[in-house]
Design a protein around this motif. Structure first.
Motif, PDB file in Angstrom:
ATOM      1  N   UNK A 379      16.435  -7.179  -3.066  1.00 58.62           N
ATOM      2  CA  UNK A 379      16.258  -7.514  -1.771  1.00 58.62           C
ATOM      3  C   UNK A 379      15.001  -6.606  -1.238  1.00 58.62           C
ATOM      4  N   UNK A 380      14.206  -6.073  -2.147  1.00 55.63           N
ATOM      5  CA  UNK A 380      13.232  -4.949  -0.943  1.00 55.63           C
ATOM      6  C   UNK A 380      11.425  -4.896  -1.580  1.00 55.63           C
ATOM      7  N   UNK A 381      10.565  -4.909  -1.121  1.00 57.33           N
ATOM      8  CA  UNK A 381       9.926  -5.496  -1.701  1.00 57.33           C
ATOM      9  C   UNK A 381       8.436  -3.369  -1.300  1.00 57.33           C
ATOM     10  N   UNK A 382       9.243  -2.290  -2.101  1.00 59.55           N
ATOM     11  CA  UNK A 382       9.019  -1.043  -1.005  1.00 59.55           C
ATOM     12  C   UNK A 382       7.034  -0.907  -1.054  1.00 59.55           C
ATOM     13  N   UNK A 383       6.367  -1.340  -1.527  1.00 61.70           N
ATOM     14  CA  UNK A 383       5.430  -0.852  -2.420  1.00 61.70           C
ATOM     15  C   UNK A 383       4.594  -1.830  -0.706  1.00 61.70           C
ATOM     16  N   UNK A 384       5.163  -3.216  -0.735  1.00 57.37           N
ATOM     17  CA  UNK A 384       4.313  -3.636   0.309  1.00 57.37           C
ATOM     18  C   UNK A 384       5.001  -3.329   2.071  1.00 57.37           C
ATOM     19  N   UNK A 385       6.015  -2.399   2.138  1.00 59.08           N
ATOM     20  CA  UNK A 385       6.335  -2.591   3.824  1.00 59.08           C
ATOM     21  C   UNK A 385       7.056  -0.837   3.898  1.00 59.08           C
ATOM     22  N   UNK A 386       6.693  -0.057   2.786  1.00 57.69           N
ATOM     23  CA  UNK A 386       7.339   1.240   3.287  1.00 57.69           C
ATOM     24  C   UNK A 386       5.504   1.939   3.748  1.00 57.69           C
ATOM     25  N   UNK A 387       6.339   3.102   3.895  1.00 56.63           N
ATOM     26  CA  UNK A 387       5.121   3.660   4.578  1.00 56.63           C
ATOM     27  C   UNK A 387       4.789   4.081   3.304  1.00 56.63           C
ATOM     28  N   UNK A 388       3.284   5.531   3.847  1.00 51.80           N
ATOM     29  CA  UNK A 388       2.821   6.662   2.711  1.00 51.80           C
ATOM     30  C   UNK A 388       2.430   5.281   1.654  1.00 51.80           C
ATOM     31  N   UNK A 389       1.945   4.600   1.887  1.00 46.30           N
ATOM     32  CA  UNK A 389       1.557   3.387   0.907  1.00 46.30           C
ATOM     33  C   UNK A 389       0.678   3.963  -0.425  1.00 46.30           C
ATOM     34  N   UNK A 390      -0.704   5.008  -0.858  1.00 47.46           N
ATOM     35  CA  UNK A 390      -1.115   4.987  -1.711  1.00 47.46           C
ATOM     36  C   UNK A 390       0.020   6.675  -2.281  1.00 47.46           C
TER      37      UNK A 390
END
Ligand SMILES: Nc1nc2c(c(=O)[nH]1)N[C@H]1C(S)=C(S)[C@@H](COP(=O)(O)OP(=O)(O)OC[C@H]3O[C@@H](n4cnc5c(=O)[nH]c(N)nc54)[C@H](O)[C@@H]3O)O[C@H]1N2
Ligand SMILES: Nc1nc2c(c(=O)[nH]1)N[C@H]1C(S)=C(S)[C@@H](COP(=O)(O)OP(=O)(O)OC[C@H]3O[C@@H](n4cnc5c(=O)[nH]c(N)nc54)[C@H](O)[C@@H]3O)O[C@H]1N2
Ligand code: SF4
Ligand SMILES: [Mo]
Length: 671
Positions: A379-390
């Motif tokens: 239920x979550x797409x962390x690479x698009x939504x969360x900080x510190x992407x790199x």
């Protein structure tokens, strides 16, 4: 050809919770439309869902249809379809190996509101409670600061005003929310239709702000100062209800000195809002019972908790709380319909008191081999939504981080999975939705069989429990039983089938927020001075704070919702992509001119954390000092695989390790 029409409910994370009519022909979905009988939807879906529910959601080529096992390097998205049996055998074997050598808490799971239906949204947590995994505290990516502050002040953050109170209100104040994008039907048919004066407080002149009678276009991060300025005007005009404050609040006198100091002139200097407008808005709001819509965007700033504490004082100080037409709303939880939904996540299955981290610390945690051995994301797409992407991408690329993603689509995050498990879409199973704005209850009804071998979240985790050899009966509770338990707590007297026939039901007369003026706080009163927040390191009372303006040349990056996306969901739909066009940054004319740029130029937003290439777009809606970049793009839609979260180092708000993403600063240069 015989068409059948199935009534169901949109389970996206959206205030509107639309009623949907699914036209089924020959066992397949022929057309998805708005339910003409639904009180909010009135036959018309929002523009994004009208496209995506007839597009990507029905496109079998886009859906994950079978369990997928990785066969290439992490991140490249090369997978092979395998049977569920193979997937469960392998995943459970890997988990057993981890459990033999490590603390179960090194298994991390993230989830959020990909679906807000009750069972698919909460039941999987039972598995992770039994496992003893670390939960990434879901609300920290979205709205935790606001929830915590309201809980401490009022005893709950989940009982807001009932929208049906609008007819008795003297004004509606939308503070740091953008219903025109995030609650499109409430915007069109509720805010616009009732002839109640509208005040909007937002740095952006979005469509709701343009519709407002008064738009206070404040500098980002100056909300608390503005609230104190409005309270100053109310105090001066005798509009504070001393009797109410004495009877029902603790410590209001402690904010009085700051209220007295916050003259319109002082407040104008701190917030950029003209003094006359501050006066007008304060007097309109205090002219009678008024509704305050507390947006989620507003608390995503470095002192978002303090800002919320200050803003909500407007509803308190005027003394109308408990009366028709008054109150504030962050959101309405199932509790307003009498439902305690805690059983869904099986807290009793947890044996060690639980373990959680903030979403903001996800990348750092996953970078640590000892702290993170496995990751489950659902239920979550962390690479698009969360900080510190790199940093997050680097951590996800760890060969030794065993990663399972459960999703409908091959998202950016899924590309890093060892296994991608196919989740059924909301068209494919029964569930229940408690809308978080209107106090209703809705059925999510199965219209068709799942695509390929997809399964609802809950069934995936039941079967994984079995593969793990877990024996607790709660891990196997049926959907039918849980639906029955939920409905039984409400005033609805029918069965789930009756609910399906109706689609959505009203459960109560218009509620008055805090009608009894009972507050589940230690004092039983509204805690303006709040010892429990002070124990968490917060000031005892809210302060008239405004953030410092960014240094010369720097911009505050605001990245709120796009009207075309639901967070990152729908970004893989071709028609939505053509509506979105190239990723853009919206800027005031002065900011372009200052840099010798013009509309359409390629630019780079950059800071110490990352850089993002965008097309500069001139916008009269955006004030000086702000760069507006909507959230939710899939990374591949930009140069160098990034979206706006590449700029966010992981700023935290003052309260509860919650996101302060609207506090990100960046420089703008020509590409
Ligand atoms: N820069 C910036 N970043 C932000 C924000 C911001 O304002 N600015 N906002 C933040 C906020 S408010 C939020 S809530 C988060 C949201 O961030 P996410 O929770 O990551 O939201 P989505 O990107 O929509 O991802 C949800 C995923 O769930 C999947 N999904 C849908 N239904 C189901 C289902 O039934 N089962 C399973 N297993 N998967 C399903 C969808 O396909 C999608 O990939 O983003 C945050 N990120
Ligand atoms: N179309 C669409 N709808 C959505 C979503 C989506 O992605 N797309 N996401 C869903 C989710 S998960 C959520 S949490 C809700 C969020 O719903 P909202 O709270 O309405 O939306 P946001 O877009 O996050 O932010 C709202 C506003 O906060 C403003 N803002 C930013 N900084 C400040 C500040 O310092 N002060 C003030 N006063 N305002 C500020 C922004 O300018 C923006 O207009 O929407 C839900 N609905
Ligand atoms: S996302 Fe919101 S507006 Fe769009 S169909 Fe779903 S509930 Fe309605
Ligand atoms: Mo959110």
């Amino acid at each position: 050809m015989l068409d059948t029409v199935v009534k169901t409910t949109c389970p996206r994370d959206c205030y509107d919770a639309c009623g949907i009519s699914v036209v089924v022909r020959d066992g397949a979905i022929h057309k998805v439309k708005g339910d003409p009988d639904h009180h909010v939807t009135r036959g018309k879906l929002c523009q994004k869902c009208a496209i995506a529910y007839n597009g990507a959601f029905l496109d079998e080529g886009q859906r994950v249809a079978f369990p997928l096992k990785r066969i290439g390097p992490k991140g490249e998205g090369q997978f092979q379809a395998v049977s569920w049996e193979t997937a469960f055998d392998d995943i459970s074997r890997r988990l057993q190996v981890i459990l033999a050598g490590h603390d179960a808490r090194s298994i991390i799971h993230t989830h959020y509101t990909g679906t807000v239906s009750m069972i698919a949204g909460w039941f999987p947590i039972r598995f992770f409670n039994r496992l003893g995994a670390t939960e990434v505290d879901p609300d920290t990516i979205c709205n935790k600061a606001g929830h915590v502050v309201l809980e401490h002040m009022f005893g709950t953050s989940l009982t807001g005003f009932d929208p049906r109170q609008l007819r008795d209100a003297k004004s509606l104040l939308v503070w740091g929310g953008n219903p025109s994008a995030t609650a499109p039907h409430m915007h069109d048919d509720w805010i616009r239709s009732e002839s109640v004066p509208l005040i909007v407080i937002d740095p952006i002149a979005h469509e709701t702000a343009q519709d407002a009678d008064l738009h206070l276009q404040l500098k980002p991060g100056s909300d608390a100062a503005l609230a104190f300025g409005m309270l100053h005007v109310m105090a001066r005009e005798g509009a504070l209800d001393r009797e109410f404050l004495d009877a029902h609040t603790v410590g209001f006198e402690l904010v009085m000195p700051a209220i007295e100091a916050a003259t319109p002139e002082v407040t104008e200097a701190k917030t950029g809002v003209p003094a006359a407008l501050i006066e007008e808005a304060a007097l309109l709001f205090a002219s009678g019972p008024s509704l305050l819509w507390l947006g989620q965007g507003m608390q995503r700033q470095p002192r978002g908790g303090n800002a919320f504490r200050a803003a909500v004082l407007l509803s308190v100080a005027t003394g109308y709380l408990g009366q028709a037409g008054a109150g504030f709303c962050y959101m309405n939880g199932a509790e307003t319909r009498g439902v305690d939904d805690e059983f869904l996540s099986g807290p009793e299955l947890r044996k060690d008191g639980g373990a959680s981290i903030s979403h903001i610390d996800l990348a750092a945690t996953l970078s640590h081999p000892a702290r993170a051995t496995a990751l489950f994301t659902w239920n979550n797409n962390v690479l698009a939504s969360s900080p510190a992407q790199d940093k997050l991408r680097e951590a996800l690329a760890r060969e030794d981080l065993f990663t399972v993603v459960v999703d409908l689509f091959r998202t950016d995050t899924a590309a890093y999975a060892d296994y991608v498990l196919p989740a059924a879409s909301f068209f494919e199973f029964d569930d229940l939705v408690f809308p978080y704005f209107n106090n209703t209850m809705s059925a999510q009804a199965k219209a068709v069989e799942p695509v390929g071998e997809a399964l609802p979240n809950q069934e995936i985790f039941r079967r994984l429990s079995l593969a793990m050899g877990f024996t607790e009966p709660q891990l196997y509770e049926s959907d039918v039983a849980m639906l029955r338990r939920l409905i039984a707590q409400t005033s609805f007297e029918g069965s789930f089938d009756d609910l399906k026939a109706a689609g959505t039901v009203e459960l109560c007369e218009p509620l008055i927020q805090f009608e009894e003026l009972n507050f589940a706080t230690p004092s039983g009163k509204i805690e303006v001075a709040c010892e429990s927040l002070a124990e968490m390191g917060q000031p005892l009372v809210p302060e008239a704070h405004a953030d410092q303006a960014p240094e010369a040349g720097w911009l505050r990056v605001l990245s709120p919702a796009s009207p075309w996306l639901m967070n990152s969901t729908y970004c893989n739909d071709a028609k939505i992509q053509s509506r979105l066009g190239t990723p853009k940054v919206f800027l005031a004319e002065t900011e372009l001119a200052r840099r010798g740029l013009k509309h359409g130029d390629q630019v780079i937003l950059r800071n110490a954390t990352g850089a993002l290439r965008l097309e500069a777009s001139l916008s009269g809606d955006v004030p000086e000092g702000v760069a507006l970049v909507h959230k939710g793009r899939w990374l591949g839609s930009s140069h160098k695989d990034a979206n706006v979260n590449v700029l966010n180092a992981g700023l935290k708000a003052d309260v509860a390790d919650s996101t302060a993403v609207h506090g990100v600063l960046a420089e703008l240069v020509r590409a």
